[in-house]
Design an enzyme around this catalytic site. Structure first.
Site, mmCIF file in Angstrom:
data_model
loop_
_atom_site.group_PDB
_atom_site.id
_atom_site.type_symbol
_atom_site.label_atom_id
_atom_site.label_comp_id
_atom_site.label_asym_id
_atom_site.label_seq_id
_atom_site.Cartn_x
_atom_site.Cartn_y
_atom_site.Cartn_z
ATOM 1 N N ARG A 117 -48.062 -4.888 -0.060
ATOM 2 C CA ARG A 117 -49.022 -4.287 0.867
ATOM 3 C C ARG A 117 -49.351 -5.221 2.028
ATOM 4 O O ARG A 117 -50.485 -5.262 2.508
ATOM 5 C CB ARG A 117 -50.307 -3.874 0.146
ATOM 6 C CG ARG A 117 -50.095 -2.877 -0.971
ATOM 7 C CD ARG A 117 -49.546 -1.541 -0.476
ATOM 8 N NE ARG A 117 -49.238 -0.695 -1.610
ATOM 9 C CZ ARG A 117 -48.065 -0.666 -2.235
ATOM 10 N NH1 ARG A 117 -47.075 -1.426 -1.809
ATOM 11 N NH2 ARG A 117 -47.869 0.129 -3.258
ATOM 12 N N SER A 146 -55.817 4.764 -1.758
ATOM 13 C CA SER A 146 -56.245 3.684 -2.652
ATOM 14 C C SER A 146 -57.104 2.702 -1.858
ATOM 15 O O SER A 146 -56.618 2.083 -0.913
ATOM 16 C CB SER A 146 -55.035 2.968 -3.234
ATOM 17 O OG SER A 146 -54.255 3.856 -4.000
ATOM 18 N N GLU A 151 -57.935 -2.310 0.670
ATOM 19 C CA GLU A 151 -56.635 -2.027 1.289
ATOM 20 C C GLU A 151 -56.771 -1.507 2.711
ATOM 21 O O GLU A 151 -56.018 -1.914 3.584
ATOM 22 C CB GLU A 151 -55.840 -1.034 0.427
ATOM 23 C CG GLU A 151 -54.430 -0.796 0.916
ATOM 24 C CD GLU A 151 -53.577 -0.035 -0.089
ATOM 25 O OE1 GLU A 151 -52.674 0.710 0.357
ATOM 26 O OE2 GLU A 151 -53.783 -0.179 -1.299
#
Length: 351
Positions: A163, A242, A343
């Site tokens: 990520r 998320s 995130e």
């Protein structure tokens, strides 16, 4: 700037999947690479604060909005030559994935249904269900604000990790214009199935290939079941997906974590990560810390379908959402000694 649509005091909430955030002093919408570059250059020359957005799916904007110029990239372009795919940054990612499946090409089919634009995918190194774009990106064409020129970065130059990427590490330097991918002709079959939940659902072993469209449709169903496919009528999808990344723990951190888990007589999920680290599940941590699906009594709650999504029930403010995020983060830390990291990109706010 000719061709660029300009709106003063523009609402930003409708441009995000959370539908949160205050206005921008000025909103520019660019529909070509030249317009994007011209807008960025003009803002930089004027010393103007600049926020670049695409699909708004990974963005948390403060209630005060953005006191500067917001540039919305609305470029289009889908070019497929053999197995080589090039996408303009403004292309809708979920639609682009569907088109590659229609063309019978494997490589990004497990990334079906992810909201947002193509240009954001290398920034976050978007991934799901055992696939991530780093596996297929060959080049990223971007405007380098530091050098004042267009650059083409090969995969190895993008510094992809979980990520994360060079673009995320230097958020004020690169503006992604185009992303190029190498897909695979696999005789109508998918990439090898890597994710246990997908393998279970399909009734196959990890590493097997299945019918390409079956893989694509299975992932869409799984995502929809977790509220991760956009639906304006479903408040469980009014989220940034998320909200926390899966923690990656050092050997020392993992040992301390296991001690906490053993004390509670629990079995925590764990997967090997690079450099001797171990990845565990943020959703598992949140749930076991007492934050179950639908947790919260205010206008921002956890999704009723997935503990990892923080949702706007229709009248939330960004501060409502952040209060919930802090409660969850602090609760997980207290229960397990693990620090959850957000995130989505934060604009004008932080946890």
């Amino acid at each position: 700037m000719e061709g660029v649509h300009v709106t003063e005091n523009a609402p930003l909430a409708p441009l995000t999947t959370l539908r949160l955030g205050g206005p921008a002093r000025r909103l520019l919408t660019a529909q070509s690479d030249d317009e994007v570059v011209a807008a960025v250059r003009a803002a930089d020359a004027a010393g103007e604060p600049l926020l670049v957005i695409g699909g708004g799916s990974n963005l948390v904007i403060g209630d005060a909005g953005f006191d500067g110029t917001v540039l919305r990239i609305a470029t289009t372009g889908f070019t497929l030559e053999g197995t080589a795919l090039e996408l303009a940054a403004g292309e809708v990612w979920s639609e682009a994935v569907a088109r590659t499946v229609d063309a019978g090409l494997a490589g990004i089919e497990f990334l079906a249904g992810i909201p947002g634009s193509a240009g954001a995918t290398p920034v976050q190194n978007v991934g799901a269900y055992g696939q991530e774009v780093a596996q297929r990106v060959t080049e990223v064409v971007a405007y380098d604000r530091t050098a004042g020129e267009l650059v083409t970065l090969a995969n190895a130059d993008c510094a992809f990790s979980y990520r994360h990427s060079r673009f995320k590490a230097e958020p004020d330097r690169y503006v992604v214009l185009r992303v190029r991918f190498a897909l695979e002709e696999a005789a109508g079959l998918s990439s090898p199935v890597q994710y246990a939940e997908v393998a279970r659902t399909l009734g196959v072993a990890a590493g097997e290939r299945v019918d390409l469209r079956t893989a694509f449709e299975t992932v869409l169903r799984l995502r929809a079941g977790k509220g991760m496919v956009l639906d304006p009528a479903d408040h469980d999808t009014w989220s940034a997906g998320s909200f926390f990344t899966n923690p990656v723990l050092s050997p020392e951190q993992f040992a301390a974590f296991l001690a906490q888990v053993d004390e509670r007589r629990l079995e925590a999920p764990a997967w090997p990560a690079p450099d001797g680290h171990t990845k565990t599940s943020a959703a598992w941590l949140i749930d076991r810390a007492g934050f179950t699906k639908g947790y919260g009594s205010g206008p921002a709650t956890l999704s009723t379908k997935h503990t990892l999504a923080l949702t706007n029930r229709g009248r939330a403010s960004t501060e409502d959402l952040l209060a919930l995020a802090r409660e969850v983060r602090d609760g997980v830390r207290a229960a397990f000694g693990v620090e959850l990291v957000n995130e989505p990109v934060m604009v004008g706010v932080r946890l």
